[in-house]
Design a protein around this motif. Sequence first.
Motif, PDB file in Angstrom:
ATOM      1  N   ARG A  29       0.847  -1.186   0.000  1.00 52.33           N
ATOM      2  CA  ARG A  29       0.000   0.000   0.000  1.00 52.33           C
ATOM      3  C   ARG A  29       0.887   1.242   0.000  1.00 52.33           C
ATOM      4  O   ARG A  29       1.915   1.289   0.673  1.00 52.33           O
ATOM      5  CB  ARG A  29      -0.935   0.027   1.213  1.00 52.33           C
ATOM      6  CG  ARG A  29      -1.946  -1.095   1.246  1.00 52.33           C
ATOM      7  CD  ARG A  29      -2.855  -0.989   2.472  1.00 52.33           C
ATOM      8  NE  ARG A  29      -3.628   0.257   2.468  1.00 52.33           N
ATOM      9  CZ  ARG A  29      -4.761   0.448   1.820  1.00 52.33           C
ATOM     10  NH1 ARG A  29      -5.273  -0.546   1.093  1.00 52.33           N
ATOM     11  NH2 ARG A  29      -5.401   1.605   1.869  1.00 52.33           N
ATOM     12  N   VAL A  73      -4.140   7.014  -0.855  1.00 55.76           N
ATOM     13  CA  VAL A  73      -3.459   5.768  -0.495  1.00 55.76           C
ATOM     14  C   VAL A  73      -4.266   4.597  -1.038  1.00 55.76           C
ATOM     15  O   VAL A  73      -5.489   4.521  -0.834  1.00 55.76           O
ATOM     16  CB  VAL A  73      -3.311   5.647   1.039  1.00 55.76           C
ATOM     17  CG1 VAL A  73      -2.701   4.294   1.402  1.00 55.76           C
ATOM     18  CG2 VAL A  73      -2.453   6.779   1.581  1.00 55.76           C
ATOM     19  N   ARG A  74      -3.599   3.693  -1.746  1.00 53.83           N
ATOM     20  CA  ARG A  74      -4.308   2.550  -2.305  1.00 53.83           C
ATOM     21  C   ARG A  74      -3.426   1.300  -2.289  1.00 53.83           C
ATOM     22  O   ARG A  74      -2.220   1.380  -2.027  1.00 53.83           O
ATOM     23  CB  ARG A  74      -4.748   2.848  -3.739  1.00 53.83           C
ATOM     24  CG  ARG A  74      -3.638   2.922  -4.775  1.00 53.83           C
ATOM     25  CD  ARG A  74      -4.246   3.182  -6.147  1.00 53.83           C
ATOM     26  NE  ARG A  74      -3.278   3.169  -7.233  1.00 53.83           N
ATOM     27  CZ  ARG A  74      -2.934   2.077  -7.923  1.00 53.83           C
ATOM     28  NH1 ARG A  74      -3.457   0.909  -7.614  1.00 53.83           N
ATOM     29  NH2 ARG A  74      -2.062   2.163  -8.911  1.00 53.83           N
ATOM     30  N   GLN A  75      -4.041   0.186  -2.549  1.00 51.94           N
ATOM     31  CA  GLN A  75      -3.335  -1.101  -2.579  1.00 51.94           C
ATOM     32  C   GLN A  75      -2.815  -1.387  -3.979  1.00 51.94           C
ATOM     33  O   GLN A  75      -3.505  -1.125  -4.973  1.00 51.94           O
ATOM     34  CB  GLN A  75      -4.275  -2.222  -2.142  1.00 51.94           C
ATOM     35  CG  GLN A  75      -3.636  -3.609  -2.147  1.00 51.94           C
ATOM     36  CD  GLN A  75      -4.574  -4.663  -1.591  1.00 51.94           C
ATOM     37  OE1 GLN A  75      -5.206  -4.468  -0.562  1.00 51.94           O
ATOM     38  NE2 GLN A  75      -4.668  -5.787  -2.290  1.00 51.94           N
ATOM     39  N   TYR A 133       3.649  -1.132  -8.107  1.00 55.09           N
ATOM     40  CA  TYR A 133       3.993  -0.439  -6.868  1.00 55.09           C
ATOM     41  C   TYR A 133       5.285   0.359  -7.029  1.00 55.09           C
ATOM     42  O   TYR A 133       5.373   1.534  -6.658  1.00 55.09           O
ATOM     43  CB  TYR A 133       4.113  -1.479  -5.753  1.00 55.09           C
ATOM     44  CG  TYR A 133       4.695  -0.982  -4.456  1.00 55.09           C
ATOM     45  CD1 TYR A 133       3.901  -0.329  -3.511  1.00 55.09           C
ATOM     46  CD2 TYR A 133       6.039  -1.187  -4.152  1.00 55.09           C
ATOM     47  CE1 TYR A 133       4.431   0.112  -2.305  1.00 55.09           C
ATOM     48  CE2 TYR A 133       6.582  -0.752  -2.950  1.00 55.09           C
ATOM     49  CZ  TYR A 133       5.777  -0.103  -2.039  1.00 55.09           C
ATOM     50  OH  TYR A 133       6.310   0.334  -0.848  1.00 55.09           O
TER      51      TYR A 133
END
Length: 507
Positions: free
Chosen positions: A176, A185-187, A194
């Motif tokens: 995250r 904020v995200r996964q 990422y």
Amino acid sequence: MKRLRILVVGGLLLLFSCPQLSAQQTDVQVATAKDRSARIENLDRLAILDTIQLPFTLAEEKRLSKEDILSKKEGFFVTGLPRFEFDPIRGFGVGGNVFFYQNKTKEDPLFYYTPYRWSLNSEFFVFENGRVKAALNLDVPYIFNSKWRLRADAVLWEDPNAQYWGIGRESLNPLRFEDQTTGEVRQFNRVRKYEDNLRIATSDNQGGFLTNTHFNEFIQREALFNFLGERVEMGGKLRLMFGYEMLFTAFEDYTGRIAEEAFLPDGTEVEAIQRQTLVNRQIQDGTWDRFNLSGFSDSFMFTSMLAGAIIYDTRDLEPDPSKGVFLQYSHEYSAPWLGSDFNFNKFMVQGQYVRTLHRWKDGRNRITFAGLAAFGHIFGPNINFIEMWDLSSQAEAGGILVLGGARSLRGYREARFLAPTVGLVNLEMRTRLYDFNAFNQHFALGLTPFYDFGTVWDGIRDIQLNELRGAPGIGGRIAWNQSTVLRLDFATSREGSQFFFGFGHIF
């Protein structure tokens, strides 16, 4: 990048297939005839077995298999290869390994019970990112025809992109981070997505840029010197080990430095300053204090350790066994009275089981199941944090890097899951499909489907059998004169896929 990966994989697959594909049919027939002739010439070794006098009693289980005895090379020889790799973290790499072996002759009684009488492995490797490794490893079983074994290692290591994904059970959480394009904020389900997000630069409102490129990285420098003695009992099945290790380590943080690379959302490369890294954040917020971790210094610090192990080992050929059991308890101890800057204990319990399920072609081809289960724990008032990176082991394969990377969870990034207490299981089905002799060398080719899984805990009291992380894969193997095994693995997980090339089975 995808095109480069295809080229690398294609080249390595060609390496594995060329002995069968590049030769014409007549050449294959000639090689097969030579191989058969060599095995017939070595049949007298089986007769010698009835007449040899061992310097001490060795168990029947420790004798090499008939197939390995007939194909084992005599005398001194050298194996090795240049290595060309692509690493998702460190880019392209070049280097090589050279292995020196002395097997002695068929008249030597221990010829039938050891993979070699002595071996010396030399390694040098440098990656595009500046990562460098140089190593020498000496192994002398039954030195001077005694029950003693001597091993020594010297390793120099520098890595500008050593990985740090957090400490403790929380490292099992999905990836995250703040989306650099939306601010939310995200996964992130895939590690590449990422990391692409981390590289995005944003304005510092002063005409410059900030980035998170090295959020999960630090700079590592290391020099290791290890000396180990071993004595066998119970016909070679019981192995008692003790040794001493000197480790010099230094580390640097990227926080506040100019990042190696950073990009605007449109892909334009810019110069940007690294924001606070994860290792810096967890040192500052007390996470390291909670786990009694220290040692992150740009000046070299010294870890002085005593090591010991007790092993029950019935495997027939250590580098590439076809049967046997391996059970180990290993312990390392570091304290100021040894001159160490640290004070901790580390232990590992592991079990391995190897069994050949089927043979054909006079026993030369086989399907062998191999499994490993390992449990490790580190504790103490002042722990060198880098010692949490591997499960302690005094066996010839060395420690197991946890959890993620080439020798543990092969589908996850190096050191992806890290905590004081670690559990790991590796399952492999090792197949040997074709063997041949060429240039007075013996080769055996095979495929190895595998599945790795494991988890981490904050401590022994926190153990619970959930939140396991697993990754399936498949590998290619080339056994070269039995003692050298070339390994190519491809593994995939929920976070992505990885290729690895190296020497030796992972266990």
